[in-house]
Design a protein around this motif. Sequence first.
Motif, mmCIF file in Angstrom:
data_model
loop_
_atom_site.group_PDB
_atom_site.id
_atom_site.type_symbol
_atom_site.label_atom_id
_atom_site.label_comp_id
_atom_site.label_asym_id
_atom_site.label_seq_id
_atom_site.Cartn_x
_atom_site.Cartn_y
_atom_site.Cartn_z
ATOM 1 N N HIS A 249 43.132 41.130 40.696
ATOM 2 C CA HIS A 249 42.257 41.471 39.577
ATOM 3 C C HIS A 249 40.833 41.743 40.061
ATOM 4 O O HIS A 249 40.215 42.734 39.666
ATOM 5 C CB HIS A 249 42.242 40.346 38.540
ATOM 6 N N ILE A 250 40.305 40.873 40.901
ATOM 7 C CA ILE A 250 38.930 41.033 41.385
ATOM 8 C C ILE A 250 38.804 42.313 42.196
ATOM 9 O O ILE A 250 37.870 43.095 41.992
ATOM 10 C CB ILE A 250 38.492 39.800 42.205
ATOM 11 N N ARG A 251 39.745 42.561 43.093
ATOM 12 C CA ARG A 251 39.694 43.781 43.920
ATOM 13 C C ARG A 251 39.752 45.041 43.057
ATOM 14 O O ARG A 251 38.994 45.988 43.276
ATOM 15 C CB ARG A 251 40.846 43.778 44.917
ATOM 16 N N GLN A 252 40.656 45.060 42.093
ATOM 17 C CA GLN A 252 40.786 46.244 41.233
ATOM 18 C C GLN A 252 39.532 46.437 40.380
ATOM 19 O O GLN A 252 39.039 47.553 40.252
ATOM 20 C CB GLN A 252 42.020 46.120 40.341
ATOM 21 N N THR A 253 39.025 45.367 39.797
ATOM 22 C CA THR A 253 37.844 45.461 38.948
ATOM 23 C C THR A 253 36.630 45.889 39.760
ATOM 24 O O THR A 253 35.815 46.699 39.308
ATOM 25 C CB THR A 253 37.575 44.114 38.237
ATOM 26 N N ALA A 254 36.506 45.365 40.990
ATOM 27 C CA ALA A 254 35.369 45.695 41.856
ATOM 28 C C ALA A 254 35.447 47.115 42.399
ATOM 29 O O ALA A 254 34.465 47.622 42.946
ATOM 30 C CB ALA A 254 35.283 44.705 43.006
ATOM 31 N N GLY A 255 36.582 47.780 42.221
ATOM 32 C CA GLY A 255 36.716 49.171 42.651
ATOM 33 C C GLY A 255 35.701 50.080 41.972
ATOM 34 O O GLY A 255 35.316 51.111 42.512
ATOM 35 N N ASP A 256 35.258 49.699 40.784
ATOM 36 C CA ASP A 256 34.187 50.406 40.074
ATOM 37 C C ASP A 256 32.986 49.466 40.053
ATOM 38 O O ASP A 256 32.998 48.458 39.349
ATOM 39 C CB ASP A 256 34.629 50.747 38.655
ATOM 40 N N VAL A 257 31.957 49.783 40.844
ATOM 41 C CA VAL A 257 30.809 48.874 40.979
ATOM 42 C C VAL A 257 30.076 48.647 39.658
ATOM 43 O O VAL A 257 29.312 47.688 39.538
ATOM 44 C CB VAL A 257 29.827 49.336 42.075
#
Length: 100
Positions: A14-22
Amino acid sequence: MTFKKQTRDQLERHIRQTAGDVHNIVITGHAFSRMRQRGVLAREVFACLQTGRIDLPPEEDMKTGRLICRMQRYGTARNLAVCVGLDDDDPKLLVITVIV
């Protein structure tokens, strides 16, 4: 499913996917101060959130109810940890502090 019931692997994903858009990352004033103090750039924080791992068990912040996850990224120059708060009612990642 609430964040508190998710596994470490699910939280990392979840964190990696969400952080994909800064634009989904909110850095607190405290975290900015620590970044400045420790010479950490925003792009390093973003990279840690996009590729890091949760090695320690997440903890609930008793004051806010957020789940605090410590994403860690091990690099050749230095290791970096970013503590990020997850809230079931807010889709953004809240960067609480940065540790080198």
